[in-house]
Design a protein around this motif. Structure first.
Motif, PDB file in Angstrom:
ATOM      1  N   ARG A 189       0.827  -1.206   0.000  1.00  0.00           N
ATOM      2  CA  ARG A 189       0.000   0.000   0.000  1.00  0.00           C
ATOM      3  C   ARG A 189       0.863   1.259   0.000  1.00  0.00           C
ATOM      4  NH1 ARG A 189      -3.494  -1.141   5.142  1.00  0.00           N
ATOM      5  NH2 ARG A 189      -3.724   1.133   5.081  1.00  0.00           N
ATOM      6  N   LEU A 190       1.908   1.247   0.800  1.00  0.00           N
ATOM      7  CA  LEU A 190       2.776   2.416   0.874  1.00  0.00           C
ATOM      8  C   LEU A 190       3.500   2.649  -0.441  1.00  0.00           C
ATOM      9  CD1 LEU A 190       4.075   4.680   2.547  1.00  0.00           C
ATOM     10  CD2 LEU A 190       5.801   3.021   3.296  1.00  0.00           C
ATOM     11  N   THR A 191       3.996   1.580  -1.038  1.00  0.00           N
ATOM     12  CA  THR A 191       4.708   1.701  -2.322  1.00  0.00           C
ATOM     13  C   THR A 191       3.776   2.209  -3.408  1.00  0.00           C
ATOM     14  OG1 THR A 191       6.200  -0.111  -1.692  1.00  0.00           O
ATOM     15  CG2 THR A 191       6.093   0.471  -4.021  1.00  0.00           C
ATOM     16  N   ASP A 192       2.566   1.662  -3.465  1.00  0.00           N
ATOM     17  CA  ASP A 192       1.591   2.098  -4.467  1.00  0.00           C
ATOM     18  C   ASP A 192       1.173   3.551  -4.254  1.00  0.00           C
ATOM     19  OD1 ASP A 192       1.658  -0.379  -5.650  1.00  0.00           O
ATOM     20  OD2 ASP A 192      -0.158  -1.117  -4.641  1.00  0.00           O
ATOM     21  N   ALA A 193       1.177   3.984  -2.989  1.00  0.00           N
ATOM     22  CA  ALA A 193       0.730   5.344  -2.664  1.00  0.00           C
ATOM     23  C   ALA A 193       1.810   6.391  -2.915  1.00  0.00           C
ATOM     24  CB  ALA A 193       0.272   5.409  -1.213  1.00  0.00           C
ATOM     25  N   ALA A 194       3.037   5.961  -3.158  1.00  0.00           N
ATOM     26  CA  ALA A 194       4.136   6.903  -3.407  1.00  0.00           C
ATOM     27  C   ALA A 194       4.031   7.426  -4.834  1.00  0.00           C
ATOM     28  CB  ALA A 194       5.479   6.214  -3.176  1.00  0.00           C
ATOM     29  N   ALA A 195       3.355   8.557  -4.981  1.00  0.00           N
ATOM     30  CA  ALA A 195       3.110   9.104  -6.319  1.00  0.00           C
ATOM     31  C   ALA A 195       4.367   9.689  -6.947  1.00  0.00           C
ATOM     32  CB  ALA A 195       2.012  10.177  -6.242  1.00  0.00           C
ATOM     33  N   MET A 196       5.247  10.265  -6.133  1.00  0.00           N
ATOM     34  CA  MET A 196       6.449  10.901  -6.654  1.00  0.00           C
ATOM     35  C   MET A 196       7.551   9.863  -6.836  1.00  0.00           C
ATOM     36  SD  MET A 196       5.073  13.745  -6.787  1.00  0.00           S
ATOM     37  CE  MET A 196       6.387  14.846  -7.283  1.00  0.00           C
ATOM     38  N   PRO A 197       8.215   9.844  -7.975  1.00  0.00           N
ATOM     39  CA  PRO A 197       9.230   8.819  -8.242  1.00  0.00           C
ATOM     40  C   PRO A 197      10.367   8.792  -7.240  1.00  0.00           C
ATOM     41  CG  PRO A 197       9.325  10.588  -9.876  1.00  0.00           C
ATOM     42  CD  PRO A 197       8.065  10.772  -9.110  1.00  0.00           C
ATOM     43  N   HIS A 198      10.783   9.956  -6.733  1.00  0.00           N
ATOM     44  CA  HIS A 198      11.899   9.945  -5.781  1.00  0.00           C
ATOM     45  C   HIS A 198      11.485   9.352  -4.437  1.00  0.00           C
ATOM     46  CE1 HIS A 198       9.816  13.655  -4.671  1.00  0.00           C
ATOM     47  NE2 HIS A 198      10.490  13.673  -3.537  1.00  0.00           N
ATOM     48  N   VAL A 199      10.208   9.492  -4.085  1.00  0.00           N
ATOM     49  CA  VAL A 199       9.718   8.899  -2.843  1.00  0.00           C
ATOM     50  C   VAL A 199       9.622   7.381  -2.999  1.00  0.00           C
ATOM     51  CG1 VAL A 199       7.823   8.804  -1.187  1.00  0.00           C
ATOM     52  CG2 VAL A 199       8.465  10.985  -2.230  1.00  0.00           C
ATOM     53  N   LYS A 200       9.123   6.942  -4.145  1.00  0.00           N
ATOM     54  CA  LYS A 200       9.020   5.504  -4.408  1.00  0.00           C
ATOM     55  C   LYS A 200      10.410   4.862  -4.405  1.00  0.00           C
ATOM     56  CE  LYS A 200       5.949   4.267  -7.394  1.00  0.00           C
ATOM     57  NZ  LYS A 200       4.954   3.491  -6.583  1.00  0.00           N
ATOM     58  N   LEU A 201      11.398   5.538  -4.989  1.00  0.00           N
ATOM     59  CA  LEU A 201      12.760   5.011  -5.007  1.00  0.00           C
ATOM     60  C   LEU A 201      13.338   4.976  -3.594  1.00  0.00           C
ATOM     61  CD1 LEU A 201      15.199   3.983  -6.557  1.00  0.00           C
ATOM     62  CD2 LEU A 201      15.860   6.359  -6.997  1.00  0.00           C
ATOM     63  N   PHE A 202      13.069   6.004  -2.806  1.00  0.00           N
ATOM     64  CA  PHE A 202      13.536   6.029  -1.416  1.00  0.00           C
ATOM     65  C   PHE A 202      12.990   4.835  -0.647  1.00  0.00           C
ATOM     66  CE2 PHE A 202      12.742   6.894   3.030  1.00  0.00           C
ATOM     67  CZ  PHE A 202      13.977   7.344   3.476  1.00  0.00           C
ATOM     68  N   ILE A 203      11.694   4.581  -0.784  1.00  0.00           N
ATOM     69  CA  ILE A 203      11.077   3.460  -0.076  1.00  0.00           C
ATOM     70  C   ILE A 203      11.704   2.148  -0.519  1.00  0.00           C
ATOM     71  CG2 ILE A 203       8.923   2.166   0.217  1.00  0.00           C
ATOM     72  CD1 ILE A 203       7.441   4.861  -0.032  1.00  0.00           C
ATOM     73  N   GLY A 204      11.908   1.994  -1.826  1.00  0.00           N
ATOM     74  CA  GLY A 204      12.533   0.773  -2.336  1.00  0.00           C
ATOM     75  C   GLY A 204      13.933   0.575  -1.779  1.00  0.00           C
ATOM     76  N   LEU A 205      14.727   1.634  -1.765  1.00  0.00           N
ATOM     77  CA  LEU A 205      16.086   1.544  -1.240  1.00  0.00           C
ATOM     78  C   LEU A 205      16.091   1.268   0.265  1.00  0.00           C
ATOM     79  CD1 LEU A 205      17.851   4.423  -3.195  1.00  0.00           C
ATOM     80  CD2 LEU A 205      18.530   2.000  -3.197  1.00  0.00           C
ATOM     81  N   ALA A 206      15.190   1.906   0.997  1.00  0.00           N
ATOM     82  CA  ALA A 206      15.133   1.703   2.445  1.00  0.00           C
ATOM     83  C   ALA A 206      14.803   0.251   2.778  1.00  0.00           C
ATOM     84  CB  ALA A 206      14.092   2.638   3.058  1.00  0.00           C
ATOM     85  N   LEU A 207      13.877  -0.333   2.039  1.00  0.00           N
ATOM     86  CA  LEU A 207      13.495  -1.722   2.288  1.00  0.00           C
ATOM     87  C   LEU A 207      14.539  -2.708   1.774  1.00  0.00           C
ATOM     88  CD1 LEU A 207       9.700  -1.476   1.418  1.00  0.00           C
ATOM     89  CD2 LEU A 207      10.697  -1.791   3.692  1.00  0.00           C
ATOM     90  N   ALA A 208      15.293  -2.309   0.753  1.00  0.00           N
ATOM     91  CA  ALA A 208      16.313  -3.200   0.187  1.00  0.00           C
ATOM     92  C   ALA A 208      17.618  -3.165   0.967  1.00  0.00           C
ATOM     93  CB  ALA A 208      16.580  -2.827  -1.274  1.00  0.00           C
ATOM     94  N   THR A 209      17.887  -2.054   1.640  1.00  0.00           N
ATOM     95  CA  THR A 209      19.178  -1.891   2.309  1.00  0.00           C
ATOM     96  C   THR A 209      19.087  -1.808   3.831  1.00  0.00           C
ATOM     97  OG1 THR A 209      19.154   0.539   2.260  1.00  0.00           O
ATOM     98  CG2 THR A 209      19.993  -0.601   0.304  1.00  0.00           C
ATOM     99  N   GLY A 210      17.922  -1.436   4.362  1.00  0.00           N
ATOM    100  CA  GLY A 210      17.822  -1.224   5.797  1.00  0.00           C
ATOM    101  C   GLY A 210      18.575   0.018   6.238  1.00  0.00           C
ATOM    102  N   GLY A 211      18.934   0.879   5.293  1.00  0.00           N
ATOM    103  CA  GLY A 211      19.733   2.054   5.597  1.00  0.00           C
ATOM    104  C   GLY A 211      18.946   3.145   6.292  1.00  0.00           C
ATOM    105  N   ARG A 212      19.657   3.994   7.013  1.00  0.00           N
ATOM    106  CA  ARG A 212      19.042   5.156   7.637  1.00  0.00           C
ATOM    107  C   ARG A 212      18.649   6.163   6.560  1.00  0.00           C
ATOM    108  NH1 ARG A 212      23.518   3.781  10.800  1.00  0.00           N
ATOM    109  NH2 ARG A 212      22.990   3.113  12.924  1.00  0.00           N
ATOM    110  N   SER A 213      17.695   7.029   6.899  1.00  0.00           N
ATOM    111  CA  SER A 213      17.194   8.000   5.932  1.00  0.00           C
ATOM    112  C   SER A 213      18.308   8.871   5.371  1.00  0.00           C
ATOM    113  CB  SER A 213      16.124   8.897   6.583  1.00  0.00           C
ATOM    114  OG  SER A 213      14.997   8.143   6.936  1.00  0.00           O
ATOM    115  N   GLU A 214      19.195   9.354   6.254  1.00  0.00           N
ATOM    116  CA  GLU A 214      20.258  10.246   5.793  1.00  0.00           C
ATOM    117  C   GLU A 214      21.259   9.529   4.898  1.00  0.00           C
ATOM    118  OE1 GLU A 214      21.368   9.057  10.108  1.00  0.00           O
ATOM    119  OE2 GLU A 214      19.567   9.498   8.913  1.00  0.00           O
ATOM    120  N   ALA A 215      21.411   8.218   5.099  1.00  0.00           N
ATOM    121  CA  ALA A 215      22.318   7.452   4.248  1.00  0.00           C
ATOM    122  C   ALA A 215      21.743   7.311   2.845  1.00  0.00           C
ATOM    123  CB  ALA A 215      22.585   6.077   4.856  1.00  0.00           C
TER     124      ALA A 215
END
Length: 206
Positions: free
Chosen positions: A60-86
């Motif tokens: 639901r969160l991924t589908d709701a991310a209308a802006m491409p940079h937000v969708k990419l951020f979510i994908g990277l966060a879930l793929a890496t477990g990285g902190r937001s600033e990283a």
């Protein structure tokens, strides 16, 4: 032993959250309780809880991310477990498409005023799914930063992330850091050793 590693990982994650809320630790050890610091009857705080997303909530969160940079951020966060600033600070030269790795590391810097060292980061594998997302983003990139919008790097993702959370019908307790807790929880459920999880999340003392 395994229990010590689990307690240490939970303590590090708790300290990260409380630091963002303006609370700072001066020692890692438990502070000695005295009559002046002991909780008074009726004032005991409930134990802090870590919000973790279910698989359905992630979709639901991924589908709701209308802006491409937000969708990419979510994908990277879930793929890496990285902190937001990283993740918002990630540059294209840290993405190795041939070796399929993402280097979230940065040189440790000691702040001479606060005596703080930047939090640890790790080199993590690049999944096929996130590799495809990164390659698509790379084609239209206008800066050296992976997370960008309107030709400029994004320093804070909270506004766009919060909008996606609201569109997904999730609560205000879902923050960018929730994704990091979700990764740790999923790895634990999958039976990944806690020491390996700690290293994957980039905890400096592991």
């Amino acid at each position: 032993d395994q229990d010590d590693i689990i307690r240490k990982l939970i303590k590090v994650d708790r300290m990260e959250r409380e630091e963002r809320e303006g609370l700072h630790y001066t020692r890692v050890e438990t502070k000695k309780v005295t009559p002046a610091t002991a909780a008074q009857p009726g004032t005991t705080k409930p134990a802090p809880k870590h919000r973790v997303l279910t698989q359905e909530e992630i979709w639901r969160l991924t589908d709701a991310a209308a802006m491409p940079h937000v969708k990419l951020f979510i994908g990277l966060a879930l793929a890496t477990g990285g902190r937001s600033e990283a993740i918002t600070g990630l540059r294209w030269d840290a993405c190795d498409f041939s070796e399929k790795t993402i280097d979230l590391r940065e040189k440790a810097v000691l702040n001479p005023l606060t005596k703080k060292v930047r939090k640890g980061r790790a080199i993590v594998p690049m999944s096929d799914e996130i590799r495809a997302m990164l390659q698509d983003a790379r084609q239209g990139a206008l800066t050296e930063h992976v997370i960008e919008w309107d030709g400029a790097p994004i320093k804070k993702i909270r506004k766009g992330f919060t909008a996606a959370v609201e569109r997904a019908g999730l609560g205000s307790d879902v923050t960018p850091h929730t994704l990091r807790h979700t990764v740790a929880s999923a790895a634990t459920d999958a039976g990944v050793p806690m020491l390996k999880i700690s290293r994957f999340l980039g905890h400096r003392d592991q």
